[in-house]
Scaffold this motif. Structure first.
Motif, PDB file in Angstrom:
ATOM      1  N   GLY A  39    -103.972 -23.661 -47.102  1.00 24.99           N
ATOM      2  CA  GLY A  39    -104.518 -24.311 -48.294  1.00 24.99           C
ATOM      3  C   GLY A  39    -106.022 -24.458 -48.240  1.00 24.99           C
ATOM      4  O   GLY A  39    -106.724 -24.203 -49.233  1.00 24.99           O
ATOM      5  N   THR A  40    -106.538 -24.850 -47.081  1.00 26.56           N
ATOM      6  CA  THR A  40    -107.984 -25.074 -46.949  1.00 26.56           C
ATOM      7  C   THR A  40    -108.773 -23.781 -47.076  1.00 26.56           C
ATOM      8  O   THR A  40    -109.732 -23.698 -47.844  1.00 26.56           O
ATOM      9  N   ILE A  41    -108.369 -22.760 -46.336  1.00 24.84           N
ATOM     10  CA  ILE A  41    -109.146 -21.515 -46.324  1.00 24.84           C
ATOM     11  C   ILE A  41    -109.008 -20.771 -47.647  1.00 24.84           C
ATOM     12  O   ILE A  41    -109.971 -20.181 -48.140  1.00 24.84           O
ATOM     13  N   ALA A  42    -107.818 -20.810 -48.257  1.00 29.62           N
ATOM     14  CA  ALA A  42    -107.639 -20.111 -49.534  1.00 29.62           C
ATOM     15  C   ALA A  42    -108.555 -20.698 -50.604  1.00 29.62           C
ATOM     16  O   ALA A  42    -109.235 -19.971 -51.341  1.00 29.62           O
ATOM     17  N   ALA A  43    -108.593 -22.038 -50.689  1.00 33.87           N
ATOM     18  CA  ALA A  43    -109.464 -22.684 -51.672  1.00 33.87           C
ATOM     19  C   ALA A  43    -110.935 -22.437 -51.337  1.00 33.87           C
ATOM     20  O   ALA A  43    -111.753 -22.165 -52.221  1.00 33.87           O
ATOM     21  N   ALA A  44    -111.271 -22.522 -50.048  1.00 33.77           N
ATOM     22  CA  ALA A  44    -112.660 -22.302 -49.637  1.00 33.77           C
ATOM     23  C   ALA A  44    -113.108 -20.871 -49.937  1.00 33.77           C
ATOM     24  O   ALA A  44    -114.262 -20.638 -50.318  1.00 33.77           O
ATOM     25  N   ALA A  45    -112.185 -19.914 -49.785  1.00 32.98           N
ATOM     26  CA  ALA A  45    -112.534 -18.518 -50.049  1.00 32.98           C
ATOM     27  C   ALA A  45    -112.945 -18.313 -51.501  1.00 32.98           C
ATOM     28  O   ALA A  45    -113.911 -17.607 -51.796  1.00 32.98           O
ATOM     29  N   VAL A  46    -112.215 -18.947 -52.416  1.00 37.45           N
ATOM     30  CA  VAL A  46    -112.526 -18.801 -53.840  1.00 37.45           C
ATOM     31  C   VAL A  46    -113.884 -19.411 -54.158  1.00 37.45           C
ATOM     32  O   VAL A  46    -114.753 -18.775 -54.761  1.00 37.45           O
ATOM     33  N   ILE A  47    -114.074 -20.669 -53.748  1.00 37.91           N
ATOM     34  CA  ILE A  47    -115.309 -21.381 -54.092  1.00 37.91           C
ATOM     35  C   ILE A  47    -116.498 -20.772 -53.366  1.00 37.91           C
ATOM     36  O   ILE A  47    -117.544 -20.480 -53.964  1.00 37.91           O
ATOM     37  N   ASN A  48    -116.340 -20.560 -52.048  1.00 38.21           N
ATOM     38  CA  ASN A  48    -117.461 -20.081 -51.241  1.00 38.21           C
ATOM     39  C   ASN A  48    -117.934 -18.705 -51.673  1.00 38.21           C
ATOM     40  O   ASN A  48    -119.137 -18.429 -51.694  1.00 38.21           O
ATOM     41  N   GLU A  49    -116.969 -17.832 -52.037  1.00 37.88           N
ATOM     42  CA  GLU A  49    -117.377 -16.458 -52.325  1.00 37.88           C
ATOM     43  C   GLU A  49    -118.264 -16.380 -53.563  1.00 37.88           C
ATOM     44  O   GLU A  49    -119.227 -15.620 -53.599  1.00 37.88           O
ATOM     45  N   VAL A  50    -117.939 -17.166 -54.581  1.00 41.69           N
ATOM     46  CA  VAL A  50    -118.755 -17.172 -55.795  1.00 41.69           C
ATOM     47  C   VAL A  50    -120.137 -17.762 -55.501  1.00 41.69           C
ATOM     48  O   VAL A  50    -121.181 -17.195 -55.852  1.00 41.69           O
ATOM     49  N   LEU A  51    -120.164 -18.905 -54.813  1.00 41.45           N
ATOM     50  CA  LEU A  51    -121.436 -19.537 -54.478  1.00 41.45           C
ATOM     51  C   LEU A  51    -122.252 -18.684 -53.510  1.00 41.45           C
ATOM     52  O   LEU A  51    -123.470 -18.551 -53.660  1.00 41.45           O
ATOM     53  N   ALA A  52    -121.574 -18.101 -52.519  1.00 38.32           N
ATOM     54  CA  ALA A  52    -122.280 -17.373 -51.468  1.00 38.32           C
ATOM     55  C   ALA A  52    -123.005 -16.144 -52.011  1.00 38.32           C
ATOM     56  O   ALA A  52    -124.102 -15.813 -51.549  1.00 38.32           O
ATOM     57  N   VAL A  53    -122.401 -15.468 -52.979  1.00 37.58           N
ATOM     58  CA  VAL A  53    -123.046 -14.285 -53.544  1.00 37.58           C
ATOM     59  C   VAL A  53    -124.355 -14.661 -54.236  1.00 37.58           C
ATOM     60  O   VAL A  53    -125.386 -14.003 -54.074  1.00 37.58           O
ATOM     61  N   VAL A  54    -124.317 -15.743 -55.018  1.00 38.24           N
ATOM     62  CA  VAL A  54    -125.528 -16.195 -55.713  1.00 38.24           C
ATOM     63  C   VAL A  54    -126.589 -16.643 -54.711  1.00 38.24           C
ATOM     64  O   VAL A  54    -127.769 -16.299 -54.829  1.00 38.24           O
ATOM     65  N   ILE A  55    -126.167 -17.402 -53.680  1.00 37.20           N
ATOM     66  CA  ILE A  55    -127.112 -17.889 -52.678  1.00 37.20           C
ATOM     67  C   ILE A  55    -127.696 -16.739 -51.867  1.00 37.20           C
ATOM     68  O   ILE A  55    -128.894 -16.722 -51.549  1.00 37.20           O
ATOM     69  N   ALA A  56    -126.864 -15.742 -51.521  1.00 31.13           N
ATOM     70  CA  ALA A  56    -127.359 -14.594 -50.765  1.00 31.13           C
ATOM     71  C   ALA A  56    -128.423 -13.838 -51.554  1.00 31.13           C
ATOM     72  O   ALA A  56    -129.459 -13.436 -51.007  1.00 31.13           O
ATOM     73  N   LYS A  57    -128.179 -13.668 -52.845  1.00 33.96           N
ATOM     74  CA  LYS A  57    -129.174 -13.004 -53.679  1.00 33.96           C
ATOM     75  C   LYS A  57    -130.480 -13.799 -53.715  1.00 33.96           C
ATOM     76  O   LYS A  57    -131.582 -13.245 -53.644  1.00 33.96           O
ATOM     77  N   LYS A  58    -130.367 -15.136 -53.793  1.00 39.05           N
ATOM     78  CA  LYS A  58    -131.544 -15.995 -53.776  1.00 39.05           C
ATOM     79  C   LYS A  58    -132.293 -15.868 -52.449  1.00 39.05           C
ATOM     80  O   LYS A  58    -133.523 -15.917 -52.400  1.00 39.05           O
ATOM     81  N   GLY A  59    -131.531 -15.728 -51.357  1.00 39.89           N
ATOM     82  CA  GLY A  59    -132.162 -15.560 -50.057  1.00 39.89           C
ATOM     83  C   GLY A  59    -133.057 -14.337 -50.010  1.00 39.89           C
ATOM     84  O   GLY A  59    -134.202 -14.386 -49.526  1.00 39.89           O
ATOM     85  N   PHE A  60    -132.554 -13.222 -50.536  1.00 41.43           N
ATOM     86  CA  PHE A  60    -133.381 -12.005 -50.592  1.00 41.43           C
ATOM     87  C   PHE A  60    -134.574 -12.209 -51.543  1.00 41.43           C
ATOM     88  O   PHE A  60    -135.668 -11.722 -51.277  1.00 41.43           O
ATOM     89  N   GLU A  61    -134.314 -12.899 -52.651  1.00 44.74           N
ATOM     90  CA  GLU A  61    -135.387 -13.119 -53.622  1.00 44.74           C
ATOM     91  C   GLU A  61    -136.501 -13.989 -53.034  1.00 44.74           C
ATOM     92  O   GLU A  61    -137.684 -13.661 -53.141  1.00 44.74           O
ATOM     93  N   TRP A  62    -136.118 -15.106 -52.388  1.00 48.05           N
ATOM     94  CA  TRP A  62    -137.132 -16.017 -51.829  1.00 48.05           C
ATOM     95  C   TRP A  62    -137.882 -15.374 -50.649  1.00 48.05           C
ATOM     96  O   TRP A  62    -139.017 -15.748 -50.380  1.00 48.05           O
ATOM     97  N   SER A  63    -137.218 -14.437 -49.972  1.00 45.08           N
ATOM     98  CA  SER A  63    -137.897 -13.762 -48.868  1.00 45.08           C
ATOM     99  C   SER A  63    -138.844 -12.672 -49.349  1.00 45.08           C
ATOM    100  O   SER A  63    -139.574 -12.073 -48.557  1.00 45.08           O
ATOM    101  N   GLY A  64    -138.825 -12.410 -50.669  1.00 46.49           N
ATOM    102  CA  GLY A  64    -139.718 -11.407 -51.240  1.00 46.49           C
ATOM    103  C   GLY A  64    -139.264  -9.978 -51.004  1.00 46.49           C
ATOM    104  O   GLY A  64    -140.063  -9.037 -51.068  1.00 46.49           O
ATOM    105  N   GLU A  65    -137.952  -9.766 -50.799  1.00 50.15           N
ATOM    106  CA  GLU A  65    -137.466  -8.415 -50.480  1.00 50.15           C
ATOM    107  C   GLU A  65    -136.705  -7.764 -51.624  1.00 50.15           C
ATOM    108  O   GLU A  65    -136.187  -6.671 -51.485  1.00 50.15           O
TER     109      GLU A  65
END
Length: 404
Positions: free
Chosen positions: A376-402
């Motif tokens: 239950g924990t990992i299944a729910a975390a996978a859904v929420i984290n994956e959507v958030l993580a993609v946006v945050i990862a893109k921001k990471g590249f953006e803030w690093s100027g790459e």
């Protein structure tokens, strides 16, 4: 069989369209692919239903495409390029992987102690949390043509991170199984899960390098590359389903080892031409692999996510970011790597779901309550984290100027 294939093709086309629409509003196309997978998967509209996901032909196709996506990692592992970053990459991989394992295990250990829940579950959570799913971050690298210290550190780290994750998780689950379950995982499996994909990929990569070294036109080059990729995938598929006690081999590692070997044999100019010819196949592979990550995710779990899910997401993010920052600082990495590398390491779902399935199968007999908590924990975390993580990862590249 024709109808399921047509449904898969329709899903791929819709994912491509949704990805293009999101790209127009400056969001990563991969987010569209993930959302399409969830909405058309077995928990929603069922265009890509469970019977398709479980079909042997579908599993074989996805493994081939995972092997293909491995080229994004392997072709960057050219010795001339990475030797100057070798120490930095190894140290940072270990600090962010093991740091995540320790942080998540400690947080859940404290919580479970007061809630009278078995403490071995905390260590299993840590073992699941440390792995990173490389495909989402690599998709952003490819889509936005990122380039710089963060990208150069992330790509080879993706391969090493998977290896560390496999070793730690299978060590943990073997120890837990020996205490609570009659189903004991053989010790040799830990080594095989890492070494077999690398061995298969390298063994096929040598003849591929000899064949691809000679200058040829785009069509013969693609034909040779596809043929040798299929050979590597077939060997991996046979070992995964006929030799291993359970299907756990990482086909992306097969593709990584395969392409790393031939990339170091053909020369940089020839390698550039090979990748240019193969580019359309790589793009299609990325879409299907990400769809396959999204399809098993049940978006309904977002509504039922509780304390454990929130703790898991936050503690894993803290471990990844803090561990990456520590490793980058210890090795004297550039400031952008220290600040933003950890943000690109948050995607997680594919690897976490595989590890979760293994943990649940080990615990479902002797400790069904523990298995239910993990699932239950990992299944729910996978859904929420994956959507958030993609946006945050893109921001990471953006803030690093790459980002381009």
């Amino acid at each position: 069989m024709l109808l399921p294939i047509l449904r898969l093709l329709a899903t791929v086309v819709l994912a491509f369209v949704v990805g293009r629409l999101l790209a127009r509003i400056k969001l990563p196309a991969i987010l569209g692919w993930l959302i399409t997978g969830m909405l058309l998967g077995p928990h929603a509209l069922q265009l890509l239903d469970q019977s398709v996901l479980d079909a042997l032909w579908y599993q074989a196709a996805v493994h081939v495409l995972e092997c293909t996506v491995g080229l994004l990692i392997g072709t960057e592992l050219v010795w001339k390029r990475i030797k100057q970053f070798g120490k930095q990459i190894i140290v940072t991989t270990l600090t962010q992987s093991l740091g995540t394992f320790l942080v998540v295990s400690l947080v859940f250990g404290i919580i479970f102690h007061f809630m009278d829940i078995p403490l071995y579950l905390a260590v299993i959570f840590g073992g699941i949390a440390l792995a990173t799913a490389p495909a989402p971050a690599l998709s952003i690298v490819r889509e936005f043509q990122t380039n710089g210290p963060v990208t150069k550190t992330l790509i080879p780290m993706a391969a090493l991170d998977d290896m560390v994750g496999v070793v730690v998780f299978f060590s943990v689950i073997s120890l837990v199984a020996s205490r609570v379950s009659t189903e004991r995982l053989p010790a040799y499996m830990i080594a095989l899960v890492v070494l077999l994909p690398l061995g298969v990929g390298a063994a096929v990569g040598v003849p591929a390098g000899l064949l691809l070294k000679k200058e040829r036109g785009p069509a013969p080059t693609v034909a040779l590359l596809v043929g040798t990729l299929l050979l590597a995938s077939a060997a991996g598929f046979y070992l995964n389903y006929r030799v291993m006690p359970r299907p756990v081999l990482n086909f992306m590692l097969i593709g990584m080892a395969f392409s790393a070997v031939f990339a170091n044999m053909v020369g940089e100019v020839r390698l550039e031409r090979i990748l240019c010819s193969f580019n359309p196949f790589l793009g299609l592979s990325m879409i299907v692999v990400i769809l396959n990550l999204g399809a098993p995710l049940d978006y309904h779990l977002i509504l039922g996510a509780g304390l454990f899910t929130a703790l898991y997401i936050v503690s894993r993010a803290a471990g990844k970011y803090g561990g990456a920052y520590l490793g980058a600082t210890l090795t004297g990495a550039p400031q952008t790597v220290r600040k933003y590398l950890g943000l690109t390491l948050l995607p997680h779902s594919g690897v976490s779901l595989v590890f979760t399935g293994i943990a649940v199968s080990v615990l479902s007999g002797p400790a069904p309550e523990s298995a239910q908590i993990i699932q239950g924990t990992i299944a729910a975390a996978a859904v929420i984290n994956e959507v958030l993580a993609v946006v945050i990862a893109k921001k990471g590249f953006e803030w690093s100027g790459e980002l381009r």
